[in-house]
Scaffold this motif. Structure first.
Motif, PDB file in Angstrom:
ATOM      1  N   VAL A   1     -92.945  44.139 -69.088  1.00  0.00           N
ATOM      2  CA  VAL A   1     -91.703  44.215 -68.326  1.00  0.00           C
ATOM      3  C   VAL A   1     -91.514  42.949 -67.498  1.00  0.00           C
ATOM      4  O   VAL A   1     -92.449  42.467 -66.853  1.00  0.00           O
ATOM      5  CB  VAL A   1     -91.698  45.454 -67.401  1.00  0.00           C
ATOM      6  N   GLY A   2     -90.305  42.418 -67.513  1.00  0.00           N
ATOM      7  CA  GLY A   2     -89.951  41.273 -66.688  1.00  0.00           C
ATOM      8  C   GLY A   2     -88.817  41.628 -65.746  1.00  0.00           C
ATOM      9  O   GLY A   2     -88.074  42.587 -65.971  1.00  0.00           O
ATOM     10  N   LEU A   3     -88.659  40.824 -64.709  1.00  0.00           N
ATOM     11  CA  LEU A   3     -87.657  41.074 -63.661  1.00  0.00           C
ATOM     12  C   LEU A   3     -86.792  39.831 -63.499  1.00  0.00           C
ATOM     13  O   LEU A   3     -87.305  38.718 -63.424  1.00  0.00           O
ATOM     14  CB  LEU A   3     -88.370  41.398 -62.345  1.00  0.00           C
ATOM     15  N   LEU A   4     -85.474  40.028 -63.460  1.00  0.00           N
ATOM     16  CA  LEU A   4     -84.548  38.918 -63.236  1.00  0.00           C
ATOM     17  C   LEU A   4     -83.494  39.334 -62.223  1.00  0.00           C
ATOM     18  O   LEU A   4     -82.826  40.352 -62.406  1.00  0.00           O
ATOM     19  CB  LEU A   4     -83.848  38.521 -64.544  1.00  0.00           C
ATOM     20  N   HIS A   5     -83.365  38.566 -61.156  1.00  0.00           N
ATOM     21  CA  HIS A   5     -82.242  38.732 -60.238  1.00  0.00           C
ATOM     22  C   HIS A   5     -82.137  37.505 -59.345  1.00  0.00           C
ATOM     23  O   HIS A   5     -83.022  36.637 -59.328  1.00  0.00           O
ATOM     24  CB  HIS A   5     -82.352  40.021 -59.408  1.00  0.00           C
TER      25      HIS A   5
ATOM     26  N   SER B   1     -85.577  45.483 -75.106  1.00  0.00           N
ATOM     27  CA  SER B   1     -84.617  46.294 -74.356  1.00  0.00           C
ATOM     28  C   SER B   1     -84.237  45.585 -73.061  1.00  0.00           C
ATOM     29  O   SER B   1     -85.053  44.888 -72.453  1.00  0.00           O
ATOM     30  CB  SER B   1     -85.209  47.660 -74.007  1.00  0.00           C
ATOM     31  N   ILE B   2     -82.981  45.793 -72.637  1.00  0.00           N
ATOM     32  CA  ILE B   2     -82.483  45.308 -71.352  1.00  0.00           C
ATOM     33  C   ILE B   2     -82.027  46.520 -70.554  1.00  0.00           C
ATOM     34  O   ILE B   2     -81.287  47.365 -71.069  1.00  0.00           O
ATOM     35  CB  ILE B   2     -81.313  44.323 -71.533  1.00  0.00           C
ATOM     36  N   VAL B   3     -82.480  46.617 -69.294  1.00  0.00           N
ATOM     37  CA  VAL B   3     -82.121  47.736 -68.421  1.00  0.00           C
ATOM     38  C   VAL B   3     -81.455  47.152 -67.176  1.00  0.00           C
ATOM     39  O   VAL B   3     -82.096  46.443 -66.396  1.00  0.00           O
ATOM     40  CB  VAL B   3     -83.357  48.572 -68.027  1.00  0.00           C
TER      41      VAL B   3
ATOM     42  N   VAL C   1     -88.265  49.018 -61.485  1.00  0.00           N
ATOM     43  CA  VAL C   1     -89.293  48.205 -62.134  1.00  0.00           C
ATOM     44  C   VAL C   1     -90.646  48.913 -62.097  1.00  0.00           C
ATOM     45  O   VAL C   1     -91.396  48.900 -63.081  1.00  0.00           O
ATOM     46  CB  VAL C   1     -89.378  46.816 -61.464  1.00  0.00           C
ATOM     47  N   ARG C   2     -90.980  49.547 -60.974  1.00  0.00           N
ATOM     48  CA  ARG C   2     -92.258  50.252 -60.885  1.00  0.00           C
ATOM     49  C   ARG C   2     -92.352  51.357 -61.937  1.00  0.00           C
ATOM     50  O   ARG C   2     -93.404  51.565 -62.545  1.00  0.00           O
ATOM     51  CB  ARG C   2     -92.446  50.832 -59.482  1.00  0.00           C
ATOM     52  N   ARG C   3     -91.264  52.089 -62.141  1.00  0.00           N
ATOM     53  CA  ARG C   3     -91.293  53.165 -63.136  1.00  0.00           C
ATOM     54  C   ARG C   3     -91.496  52.608 -64.538  1.00  0.00           C
ATOM     55  O   ARG C   3     -92.243  53.166 -65.341  1.00  0.00           O
ATOM     56  CB  ARG C   3     -89.996  53.983 -63.079  1.00  0.00           C
ATOM     57  N   PHE C   4     -90.848  51.490 -64.846  1.00  0.00           N
ATOM     58  CA  PHE C   4     -90.996  50.910 -66.172  1.00  0.00           C
ATOM     59  C   PHE C   4     -92.357  50.224 -66.334  1.00  0.00           C
ATOM     60  O   PHE C   4     -92.964  50.284 -67.405  1.00  0.00           O
ATOM     61  CB  PHE C   4     -89.851  49.932 -66.444  1.00  0.00           C
ATOM     62  N   LEU C   5     -92.847  49.571 -65.267  1.00  0.00           N
ATOM     63  CA  LEU C   5     -94.182  48.966 -65.332  1.00  0.00           C
ATOM     64  C   LEU C   5     -95.264  50.033 -65.520  1.00  0.00           C
ATOM     65  O   LEU C   5     -96.233  49.822 -66.255  1.00  0.00           O
ATOM     66  CB  LEU C   5     -94.461  48.179 -64.052  1.00  0.00           C
ATOM     67  N   ALA C   6     -95.106  51.168 -64.836  1.00  0.00           N
ATOM     68  CA  ALA C   6     -96.097  52.234 -64.948  1.00  0.00           C
ATOM     69  C   ALA C   6     -96.165  52.769 -66.375  1.00  0.00           C
ATOM     70  O   ALA C   6     -97.230  53.172 -66.842  1.00  0.00           O
ATOM     71  CB  ALA C   6     -95.757  53.372 -63.981  1.00  0.00           C
TER      72      ALA C   6
ATOM     73  N   ALA D   1     -89.679  33.416 -75.489  1.00  0.00           N
ATOM     74  CA  ALA D   1     -90.859  33.292 -76.350  1.00  0.00           C
ATOM     75  C   ALA D   1     -91.338  34.638 -76.895  1.00  0.00           C
ATOM     76  O   ALA D   1     -92.297  34.674 -77.678  1.00  0.00           O
ATOM     77  CB  ALA D   1     -91.984  32.611 -75.580  1.00  0.00           C
ATOM     78  N   GLY D   2     -90.722  35.745 -76.476  1.00  0.00           N
ATOM     79  CA  GLY D   2     -91.151  37.058 -76.949  1.00  0.00           C
ATOM     80  C   GLY D   2     -92.369  37.598 -76.237  1.00  0.00           C
ATOM     81  O   GLY D   2     -92.967  38.580 -76.687  1.00  0.00           O
ATOM     82  N   LEU D   3     -92.747  36.989 -75.085  1.00  0.00           N
ATOM     83  CA  LEU D   3     -93.901  37.479 -74.330  1.00  0.00           C
ATOM     84  C   LEU D   3     -93.546  38.703 -73.487  1.00  0.00           C
ATOM     85  O   LEU D   3     -94.437  39.382 -72.988  1.00  0.00           O
ATOM     86  CB  LEU D   3     -94.440  36.363 -73.426  1.00  0.00           C
ATOM     87  N   LEU D   4     -92.260  38.933 -73.289  1.00  0.00           N
ATOM     88  CA  LEU D   4     -91.783  40.137 -72.611  1.00  0.00           C
ATOM     89  C   LEU D   4     -90.876  40.890 -73.575  1.00  0.00           C
ATOM     90  O   LEU D   4     -90.181  40.289 -74.383  1.00  0.00           O
ATOM     91  CB  LEU D   4     -90.994  39.776 -71.346  1.00  0.00           C
ATOM     92  N   ARG D   5     -90.878  42.210 -73.458  1.00  0.00           N
ATOM     93  CA  ARG D   5     -90.049  43.029 -74.339  1.00  0.00           C
ATOM     94  C   ARG D   5     -89.024  43.867 -73.582  1.00  0.00           C
ATOM     95  O   ARG D   5     -88.112  44.421 -74.187  1.00  0.00           O
ATOM     96  CB  ARG D   5     -90.942  43.946 -75.185  1.00  0.00           C
ATOM     97  N   VAL D   6     -89.172  43.949 -72.254  1.00  0.00           N
ATOM     98  CA  VAL D   6     -88.245  44.732 -71.439  1.00  0.00           C
ATOM     99  C   VAL D   6     -87.871  43.890 -70.219  1.00  0.00           C
ATOM    100  O   VAL D   6     -88.754  43.392 -69.520  1.00  0.00           O
ATOM    101  CB  VAL D   6     -88.867  46.067 -70.972  1.00  0.00           C
ATOM    102  N   ILE D   7     -86.574  43.728 -69.981  1.00  0.00           N
ATOM    103  CA  ILE D   7     -86.088  43.007 -68.802  1.00  0.00           C
ATOM    104  C   ILE D   7     -85.284  43.989 -67.952  1.00  0.00           C
ATOM    105  O   ILE D   7     -84.390  44.673 -68.460  1.00  0.00           O
ATOM    106  CB  ILE D   7     -85.222  41.799 -69.182  1.00  0.00           C
TER     107      ILE D   7
END
Length: 833
Positions: A354-358, A329-331, A343-348, A375-381
Motif C-alpha cells: 500500500v502507498g499513500l499520496l496526498h 487498485s486505487i482507493v 491507510v491503516r485498515r488497508f495496511l493491516a 515500477a510496480g512495487l506498490l499495488r494499492v494507492i
C-alpha cells in the motif's frame, strides 16, 4: 519519425510537431517528458503521439529525455484528453496535473535592468524599473506576483525594445530527484582490516579509537552501512571515513533510498471477517465484474449503504480480488483527515503493498511513491483526489469512498475536474471496475443509477462489530452491549435516534446560550459517565462578524468585502478568503461609536462555551486552524480515539467516515449553517452533512444519540436527516430540481470574470453574455443564461467578480474556445457562490 508534443509554456495551448534525432529514434514513446526549443525558449513538453508525417514542412528536433521512462501511461494520456474536453482546459494543464510536484517545469523569462538610470514613460514602466532596481533580476512569475493586478508585460516589451531591460529564457532542471545516502563497506577482508589498524594512527589516541570502532562496526554488519549509523556507533566523522578510504580499508559509496511516508505508521495485521448476507450479495456482484475481463465498458457501481454498514469491508474484499489477479487498485477518500484511518485498515490487510499520496507529503515522498507505483512495487494507492493519477500498472479497480463529498471537485485551479466523474471515465478507459460508496449519494449520481447508467447496490443494515470482538469488549469493560445478533459473525445496531431542538422555543424560554437545555444535559451526562461527544459547527473562529450597534457598520476585509471573523485564540480579525489580518477594534472606524459587538459563533466559541459549562472536560478542536501542520489530522484523531479528550469540536472534518466507538453523543450546534445560501445545492449539502455527522454516534457498545439544534425544524432537509431517510429527501429534492431545470435535468457551466475594476468586470461579463446569447440562438440549443450578475462573494483578494451561468444539456460546446485573460470556466460547478 515525428512526435506530437504538448509544450509546458503558458499561455500556449495545443500541440506541436517535432522530429526525433537518430540517438532518440528508438527511445521515445508517448508519455515521455522531453525538452526542446520553442521559438527562442528551451521548454519541457510531453509526447502525446508518434507520427510518420509532420503537419508542418519544417520541424525542430527533440533535445533530450528528462526521464528515461515514460512519465504517463497510454491510459493517462487518454484520460488527459477527456479532462481537456470536459473542463475546457489546455491539454498541457491536464497532463502536468498527473505528475508529481517538481518533475515538470514551466519555461520562464528572466528580466534584468540594463540601464539603472533610465526613466519610464508610464506609471507601469516606472514601477517595473523600481522593482528590478530594488530586488535585482526577476523571473516573469516573480514579477507577476509582485505586480499581480497590473498588465506589466506590454511595458516590459517596450523597455526591452529601448534596451532598458534585458530578458533571457530559463528552464530549470526538475526539482524532484531520487534521494541518495552515503554508505561505507570494507574494501578488504575483515582480518586484513584489523591488521591495518596499527598503521592508521598512534595507538590510544582518540582518532585511532574512532577508526577502530568504524572497522569493528563494518566487520559486524558484513555489507554497506549508512554512514549516519556509523557516526552514531563510533563517534567518527566524515574525515575519519575519508582517511580510512584513502588507506584502502573501506570504500565509500551511495545508495538510493525510498522516502516512504508510511514507514513509521504502526498497524496490526488483520484477517477479513465473515461478511453479512447484504455484504456478500453486494461483494459477489462486484467480484463477478472483477473476474470478467472481457467486459468492454463495465458499469460503475453505486454502493449505497447507511453509515456503519460495512462499505469499507466491501472495498477490502474487492482489492483482495485484484491482488489475487496481480492487478492494481486505487482507493480515494475525500479528505486528508480520513487518510490515516483508511491507510491503516488497508495496511493491516495488505502489508507492504500500500502507498499513500496526498498534498501534505513532502515533494520527495510524493516523488518516491509515484516512482514506486510506476515500477510496480506498490499495488494499492490510497489518498484524496490526486491519488487517482498514480501510474500503477494494470489498474483493475477504482474506489471512491464518500463519493458525494464536494472536496472531490477541484475548484482553485485548472483543470476544474470532479474526481468522481474522472474516476468513472478512467475506469471505462481501463476497462476496470469503479465503486462509488456513500450513505448520502448526490442527487445526480442517484438519478443516473435510477436510469441504469450506474448499477446500484445497497447495504441497508448498520453493521458495527463482529461477535468475537464485541464479546471481548463486553467482558473487559463490564458493559452490556446494545447490539443485536445479525447473520454470520456480525452484530447490528439501529441508527442513533435524533432529537430536533427548535431554538426559537429555547429563546422564548429565556435560554440565550449556544447550547439548548437538552444538549447541555446530554453533554454533561456523557462527560461525567466517561463517554465521549462530538460537537459539530461548520464555522471556524469565535465570532462570525463584528457589528457596530450605532451605525450598523460591519468590519470587512478591505480586499474581499467579506466580514472579518474574530479568532479569540489569536486575538485577531481574520478574512477566511485571503487571510488578511488586523487587530480587534474597540471603536467603530466609521462613526467612532463604542458599541462594537461580536455576533455569531464558530468552533473556537463552542470550545470556550464547553469550558464554561464543564470546566473538567478535556476538549479537542478539529478545523482548518488546528490542522495546518503535517500529520496534525492523525495526531488529533489518535488523541481522541485513545480517550485523551472527552469532547471533539469540529467543522465538516468530523462528518467524514470516522469510526469512534466511544462516542455516544453528537451535538449539531447549528443545523442551519449554509441552508439558506442562494445555491440550488444548499439543501442537499445540509442533508448530507447532518446525516453524515449523525452517523458518528452510536458506533460502540453503549449506542448513542444525536441532538440537532435548528431554527427551521420544518425544513424538508432537516426532517429527512433527523429520520435518516435518504429516499424522502431524494424524492422531494428531485421534484424541485425538475421544476427549476437544475441538474440532473440540465447541466451547468459557471463562467467567472475577475478584475480590479468593478465597471470593467461588469462590461466584460455583459460582452460575453451577448456572445453566448447569439451562440445559443444560432445553434438553436435548448439553453439559457443566468446572469450576468455579481457573484455572491462579490470581491475576493482585491478583484471584483461577475459570473454567467450557462444552463444546457451540454454547455461545453456553447463556450468560446478562447476567452480573454481573467475568465474562469467551471463545468458542473459544486458551488455558484
Amino acid at each position: 519519425m515525428f512526435v506530437e508534443v504538448a509544450v509546458n509554456l503558458p499561455p500556449v495551448r495545443g500541440t506541436f510537431d517535432y522530429h526525433l534525432p537518430d540517438d532518440l529514434r528508438d527511445r521515445v514513446l508517448p508519455g515521455h517528458l522531453v525538452t526542446a526549443q520553442f521559438g527562442s525558449r528551451r521548454v519541457q513538453g510531453i509526447v502525446v503521439a508518434l507520427r510518420d508525417q509532420a503537419a508542418v514542412p519544417e520541424t525542430r528536433p527533440i533535445e533530450s529525455l528528462v526521464d528515461p521512462d515514460p512519465v504517463l501511461t497510454p491510459a493517462q494520456l487518454e484520460l488527459a484528453g477527456w479532462l481537456r474536453d470536459q473542463t475546457h482546459t489546455a491539454l498541457i494543464d491536464c497532463l502536468t496535473l498527473m505528475l508529481p510536484p517538481g518533475l515538470s517545469q514551466q519555461a520562464d523569462t528572466l528580466y534584468s535592468l540594463a540601464d539603472p538610470q533610465a526613466q519610464g514613460k508610464s506609471n507601469t514602466e516606472r514601477r517595473l524599473i523600481a522593482l528590478l532596481a530594488r530586488r535585482g533580476p526577476l523571473r516573469g512569475r516573480q514579477i507577476e506576483r509582485a505586480l499581480s493586478r497590473i498588465r506589466w508585460r506590454p511595458s516590459a516589451d517596450a523597455l526591452v525594445r529601448r534596451n532598458v531591460l534585458t530578458r533571457t529564457s530559463v528552464l530549470d532542471p526538475p526539482r524532484a530527484r531520487a534521494r541518495r545516502v552515503r554508505n561505507a563497506r570494507l574494501a578488504v577482508p575483515p582480518q586484513s582490516a584489523r591488521d591495518a589498524l596499527p598503521n592508521l594512527g598512534r595507538s590510544g589516541t582518540k582518532a585511532a579509537t574512532r577508526r577502530a570502532a568504524v572497522v569493528d562496526a563494518l566487520i559486524q554488519e558484513r555489507g554497506p552501512v549508512d554512514v549516519s549509523w556509523i557516526y552514531a556507533a563510533s563517534e567518527a566523522s566524515l574525515a575519519d571515513l575519508r582517511f580510512l578510504e584513502q588507506n584502502g580499508v573501506i570504500i565509500l559509496g551511495e545508495t538510493e533510498v525510498w522516502r516512504d511516508p508510511l514507514e513509521a505508521l504502526e498497524f496490526v495485521p488483520s484477517d477479513p471477517p465473515r461478511l453479512t448476507p447484504d455484504q456478500t450479495a453486494a461483494g459477489e456482484t462486484i467480484r463477478r465484474c472483477l473476474k470478467d475481463r472481457e467486459l468492454p465498458r463495465p458499469k460503475p457501481f453505486l454502493l449505497h449503504g447507511v453509515t456503519g454498514s460495512g462499505k469499507t469491508e466491501i472495498y477490502l474484499h474487492a482489492v483482495q480480488e485484484m491482488l489475487a489477479q496481480e492487478r492494481s487498485s486505487i482507493v480515494l477518500v475525500p479528505e486528508i483527515a480520513l487518510t490515516p484511518q483508511t491507510v491503516r485498515r488497508f495496511l493491516a490487510r495488505f502489508p507492504g503493498q500500500v502507498g499513500l499520496l496526498h498534498s501534505r507529503l513532502s515533494n520527495g515522498e510524493r516523488y518516491d511513491t509515484w516512482r514506486r507505483a510506476r515500477a510496480g512495487l506498490l499495488r494499492v494507492i490510497v489518498g484524496p483526489r490526486s491519488a487517482l493519477f498514480a501510474p500503477l500498472p494494470d489498474i483493475g479497480l477504482i474506489v471512491v469512498d464518500e463519493c458525494h463529498d464536494d472536496s472531490y471537485k477541484s475548484t482553485h485551479q485548472a483543470p476544474r475536474y470532479h474526481a468522481r466523474e474522472a474516476c468513472m471515465a478512467y475506469s471505462a478507459i481501463l476497462r476496470a471496475a469503479c465503486i462509488l460508496g456513500s450513505a448520502t449519494p448526490d442527487v445526480v449520481t442517484s438519478y443516473r443509477a435510477s436510469k441504469g447508467e450506474i448499477q446500484k447496490l445497497t447495504l441497508p443494515q448498520r453493521i458495527l462489530g463482529h461477535r468475537t470482538r464485541l464479546d471481548q469488549q463486553e467482558r473487559r469493560l463490564s458493559l452490556k452491549s446494545r447490539y443485536r445478533p445479525a447473520a454470520g459473525d456480525a452484530k447490528t445496531i439501529g441508527m442513533p435516534p435524533v432529537r430536533v431542538i427548535d431554538m426559537r422555543q429555547e429563546l422564548r424560554a429565556g435560554n440565550r446560550s449556544l447550547f439548548s437545555r437538552a444538549l447541555q444535559e446530554e453533554l454533561t451526562q456523557a462527560v461525567t459517565s466517561g463517554e465521549q461527544a462530538i460537537l459539530f459547527l461548520n464555522r471556524r473562529g469565535t465570532a462570525t462578524h463584528i457589528f457596530c450597534r450605532d451605525c450598523g457598520a460591519v468590519m470587512r476585509c478591505p480586499r474581499c468585502d467579506a466580514p472579518l471573523i474574530f479568532h479569540g485564540k489569536d486575538s485577531k480579525l481574520i478574512c477566511h478568503h485571503c487571510s488578511y489580518q488586523r487587530n480587534p477594534v474597540s471603536k467603530c472606524p466609521q462613526c467612532d461609536g463604542s458599541r462594537v459587538k461580536h455576533f455569531g459563533a464558530g468552533t473556537q466559541r463552542v470550545e470556550s462555551e464547553v469550558a464554561k459549562l464543564l470546566p473538567e472536560a478535556r476538549t479537542l478542536r478539529w478545523d482548518l486552524d488546528t490542522t495546518r501542520s503535517k500529520g496534525s489530522h492523525d495526531v488529533i484523531l489518535a488523541h481522541f480515539a485513545a480517550h485523551r479528550s472527552d469532547v471533539l469540536i469540529g467543522t465538516q472534518m468530523v462528518a467524514k467516515g470516522l469510526d469512534l466507538p466511544l462516542v455516544t453523543l453528537v451535538g449539531v450546534v447549528s443545523a442551519d449553517t449554509g441552508l439558506n445560501l442562494p445555491h440550488y445545492r444548499a439543501a442537499e449539502r445540509t442533508f448530507q452533512l447532518l446525516t453524515q455527522v449523525a452517523g458518528r454516534a452510536g458506533r460502540g457498545l453503549l449506542g448513542g444519540k444525536v441532538i440537532l439544534q435548528t431554527y427551521q425544524p420544518e425544513h424538508y432537509a432537516i426532517r429527512a436527516a433527523a429520520k435518516h431517510d435518504y429516499a424522502e429527501f431524494y424524492e422531494k429534492e428531485l421534484r424541485l430540481r425538475k421544476e427549476l431545470g437544475y441538474p440532473p435535468f440540465r447541466r451547468l457551466a459557471r463562467l467567472v470574470f475577475r478584475h480590479i475594476s468593478e465597471s470593467q468586470a461588469e462590461s466584460e461579463a455583459e460582452r460575453l453574455a451577448a456572445e453566448l446569447r447569439y451562440s445559443i440562438s444560432s445553434s438553436k440549443a435548448r439553453a439559457d443564461l443566468i446572469g450576468p450578475a455579481p457573484c455572491f462573494f462579490r470581491r475576493r483578494r482585491g478583484e471584483y467578480r461577475w459570473q454567467i451561468v450557462v444552463r444546457a444539456a451540454d454547455p461545453v460546446p456553447l463556450i468560446p474556445a478562447e476567452l480573454p485573460k481573467g475568465w474562469i470556466v467551471d463545468i458542473d460547478p459544486v458551488s455558484l457562490l
